[in-house]
Design a protein around this motif. Structure first.
Motif, mmCIF file in Angstrom:
data_model
loop_
_atom_site.group_PDB
_atom_site.id
_atom_site.type_symbol
_atom_site.label_atom_id
_atom_site.label_comp_id
_atom_site.label_asym_id
_atom_site.label_seq_id
_atom_site.Cartn_x
_atom_site.Cartn_y
_atom_site.Cartn_z
ATOM 1 N N MET A 91 51.937 40.186 35.835
ATOM 2 C CA MET A 91 51.029 41.062 36.557
ATOM 3 C C MET A 91 51.035 42.465 35.956
ATOM 4 O O MET A 91 52.030 42.920 35.401
ATOM 5 C CB MET A 91 51.394 41.103 38.044
ATOM 6 N N ALA A 126 54.545 44.370 42.364
ATOM 7 C CA ALA A 126 54.350 43.437 43.473
ATOM 8 C C ALA A 126 54.242 44.158 44.810
ATOM 9 O O ALA A 126 53.672 43.624 45.762
ATOM 10 C CB ALA A 126 55.504 42.446 43.518
ATOM 11 N N ASN A 130 47.269 43.993 42.614
ATOM 12 C CA ASN A 130 48.546 43.382 42.261
ATOM 13 C C ASN A 130 49.347 42.927 43.474
ATOM 14 O O ASN A 130 49.921 41.830 43.466
ATOM 15 C CB ASN A 130 49.361 44.359 41.411
ATOM 16 N N HIS A 135 47.764 39.730 44.835
ATOM 17 C CA HIS A 135 48.064 38.592 43.970
ATOM 18 C C HIS A 135 49.483 38.086 44.216
ATOM 19 O O HIS A 135 49.721 36.876 44.334
ATOM 20 C CB HIS A 135 47.912 38.985 42.503
ATOM 21 N N TYR A 136 50.421 39.019 44.260
ATOM 22 C CA TYR A 136 51.810 38.618 44.475
ATOM 23 C C TYR A 136 51.979 37.915 45.825
ATOM 24 O O TYR A 136 52.641 36.872 45.908
ATOM 25 C CB TYR A 136 52.739 39.829 44.405
ATOM 26 N N GLU A 137 51.388 38.480 46.866
ATOM 27 C CA GLU A 137 51.488 37.844 48.184
ATOM 28 C C GLU A 137 50.911 36.428 48.155
ATOM 29 O O GLU A 137 51.480 35.493 48.737
ATOM 30 C CB GLU A 137 50.738 38.679 49.222
ATOM 31 N N SER A 176 53.152 34.072 45.946
ATOM 32 C CA SER A 176 54.439 33.907 46.617
ATOM 33 C C SER A 176 54.316 32.954 47.801
ATOM 34 O O SER A 176 55.159 32.062 47.995
ATOM 35 C CB SER A 176 54.964 35.269 47.077
ATOM 36 N N VAL A 224 58.737 36.594 38.377
ATOM 37 C CA VAL A 224 57.666 37.586 38.251
ATOM 38 C C VAL A 224 57.986 38.594 37.146
ATOM 39 O O VAL A 224 59.111 39.089 37.036
ATOM 40 C CB VAL A 224 57.454 38.330 39.586
ATOM 41 N N GLU A 260 56.582 42.177 36.227
ATOM 42 C CA GLU A 260 55.748 43.251 36.765
ATOM 43 C C GLU A 260 55.445 44.316 35.714
ATOM 44 O O GLU A 260 56.141 44.450 34.713
ATOM 45 C CB GLU A 260 56.464 43.922 37.938
#
Length: 369
Positions: free
Chosen positions: A45, A49, A55, A58-60, A63, A75, A77
């Protein structure tokens, strides 16, 4: 004697057919693993996060999908585009024996397409529709559908008939969003125009704020939208008392002038593509592009000042899309007066994905003579 020979031949044929069938099944199972294996996903990404916007959402999403599917997530970052960091991240993830690598920023694929080929045992997913490969699939969301709905709101709410749009850079992803938004604006307000200002970056807070202020001061816009990672444009709109439309997620503490959010629901897409991998279908589907039909995108945070007329029109437009009507269909002219779509035509997904290098009638580029 002949019958015995025939039986032996049939038996041998049956064994051969069985072996071939097993080999075919193994071959076409894709790269999915057995249930008792631990699948590892590497996620690359461009930001953090924990940050707001692109970003963080996307992480949420990834995940949540990994937790539900019992998949391990690793991940990487703050991997910037076009500087070699993405290649380094891929090689580090490969050293950790990941099965999947997800490249969650548009520009990654262009710089690592050759690197991807070095790891045929890893399945890659990229947010660019410009690059495909034996182990490189593409994904995004039909966010242009929500942009269209947001444009309808902007058209109804604008009193100056001038809407501002601060955008990152001209590529097919950004352009189709601008075009869909403008078609929505023109649907509800045929006299309106959309003035686009380029920041030339996914994240440049100072530039984004500067352009937003210039659109207000120099172009008399009274609604602002944007296509960047974070809501800097909304901040300027709030300070100037003009309407704004968000992107990605809510803007905490906004006034009623914050009309709505064009929202991604990334968990929908990530669950789908990762579940396909688990089921062994990663070599079957090479493009994931979901929209309203899967609830992968939508509008959220609707302001109480959005008119009932606008709300009703949005609902009609949403049902039109869900029933199969295409936003990019019928007569469409570009901003230079050329016809791009005839009455009985539909602009194909292929053009929307990687051939939208033009703008619809009603778009003006800020600073362009």
């Amino acid at each position: 004697m002949k019958n015995k020979k025939l039986k032996n031949i049939l038996l041998i044929l049956a064994v051969v057919i069985f072996v071939v069938t097993v080999l075919v099944i193994i071959t076409f199972e894709g790269r999915g693993k057995k249930e008792d294996d631990v699948i590892k996903v590497g996620f690359v990404m461009s930001g953090s996060a924990s940050e707001e916007g692109w970003n963080g959402l996307h992480y949420e999403g990834v995940s949540t999908a990994c937790q539900e599917l019992k998949i391990d997530l690793i991940v990487k970052e703050n991997i910037k585009e076009n500087c070699g960091q993405c290649e380094v991240a891929i090689r580090e993830l490969a050293d950790e024996d990941v099965d999947i690598i997800i490249l969650s920023s548009y520009g990654y694929a262009a710089e690592v397409v050759d690197v991807v080929e070095e790891y045929p045992e890893i399945t890659f997913y990229s947010e660019s529709f410009d690059y495909y490969g034996d182990n490189l699939n593409c994904y995004f969301a039909r966010v242009y559908q929500a942009r269209y709905l947001a444009g309808i709101i902007a058209g109804y709410m604008s009193e100056t008939d001038t809407v501002g749009y601060v955008a990152a850079m001209p590529n097919s992803e950004v352009n189709r969003g601008i075009n869909a938004f403008t078609l929505g604006v023109k649907r509800s307000n045929p006299d309106a125009k959309v003035i686009v200002a380029w920041s030339n970056s996914w994240s440049d807070p100072d530039k984004e704020k500067q352009l937003a202020q210039e659109l207000i001061d120099n172009e008399n816009v009274d609604v602002l939208a944007y296509h960047q990672n974070q809501p800097n444009v909304v901040e300027v709109a709030e300070e100037n008392g003009v309407y704004s439309i968000g992107y990605h997620e809510s803007y905490e503490g906004a006034s009623d002038n914050f009309l709505a959010t064009v929202e991604f629901r990334w968990d929908v897409t990530y669950k789908e593509l990762l579940a396909d991998y688990v089921r062994g279908k990663s070599d079957v589907v090479n493009v994931y592009w979901f929209g309203l039909e899967k609830d992968a995108i939508g509008l959220n945070d609707m302001s109480p000042i959005v008119t009932q007329e606008a709300l009703a029109d949005i609902e009609i437009a949403k049902q039109e899309i869900l029933s199969g009507d295409r936003i990019f269909s019928g007569i469409i002219y570009d901003k230079d007066g050329n016809i791009r779509c005839n009455e009985d035509e539909i602009i194909s997904d292929q053009v929307l994905m990687n051939g939208m290098d033009w703008f619809v009638e009603g778009v003006e580029i800020y600073g362009e003579e």
